[in-house]
Design a protein around this motif. Structure first.
Motif, PDB file in Angstrom:
ATOM      1  N   GLU A 239      88.499  59.423   1.850  1.00 51.88           N
ATOM      2  CA  GLU A 239      87.324  59.706   2.680  1.00 51.88           C
ATOM      3  C   GLU A 239      87.098  61.210   2.805  1.00 51.88           C
ATOM      4  OE1 GLU A 239      87.284  57.593   6.409  1.00 51.88           O
ATOM      5  OE2 GLU A 239      88.081  55.792   5.448  1.00 51.88           O
TER       6      GLU A 239
ATOM      7  N   SER B  18      85.770  62.506  -0.510  1.00 52.76           N
ATOM      8  CA  SER B  18      84.387  62.096  -0.777  1.00 52.76           C
ATOM      9  C   SER B  18      83.385  62.900   0.042  1.00 52.76           C
ATOM     10  CB  SER B  18      84.200  60.598  -0.530  1.00 52.76           C
ATOM     11  OG  SER B  18      84.229  60.306   0.847  1.00 52.76           O
ATOM     12  N   ARG B  19      83.815  63.402   1.199  1.00 44.88           N
ATOM     13  CA  ARG B  19      82.931  64.215   2.042  1.00 44.88           C
ATOM     14  C   ARG B  19      82.965  65.695   1.668  1.00 44.88           C
ATOM     15  NH1 ARG B  19      85.816  61.588   6.310  1.00 44.88           N
ATOM     16  NH2 ARG B  19      86.757  63.608   6.743  1.00 44.88           N
ATOM     17  N   SER B  20      83.948  66.095   0.862  1.00 48.88           N
ATOM     18  CA  SER B  20      84.215  67.520   0.709  1.00 48.88           C
ATOM     19  C   SER B  20      84.009  68.101  -0.685  1.00 48.88           C
ATOM     20  CB  SER B  20      85.661  67.809   1.127  1.00 48.88           C
ATOM     21  OG  SER B  20      85.913  67.323   2.425  1.00 48.88           O
TER      22      SER B  20
END
Length: 82
Positions: free
Chosen positions: A27, A30-32
């Protein structure tokens, strides 16, 4: 697999923690990072998660069903989106 209930519980706790930490890392990634990097990371993480689930946790839960988390068998595709 593991017959001793106390040892099985400890293994379950440790492996679920490892599973959750890997999921959390996916997670974060995927955000970074760019999508291509995140996809590569996710594929590598899957190669780690699959044996944890299929070779360790599933046999452990088959022998000790009461250790299986409540929503373990839920299909993630059926979870409501946020």
């Amino acid at each position: 697999m593991i017959s001793d209930k106390d040892v099985a519980r400890q293994i379950s706790d440790l492996m679920l923690d490892a599973f959750n930490r890997i999921e959390d890392s996916c997670e974060l990634v995927s955000r970074s990072v760019p999508q291509q990097e995140a996809a590569a990371y996710s594929q590598a993480a899957d190669r780690i998660i699959q044996p944890i689930v299929l070779d360790l946790l599933e046999p452990l839960f088959a022998r000790h069903p009461d250790l299986k988390p409540a929503h373990w068998d839920d299909d993630p595709a059926e979870e409501p989106s946020m």
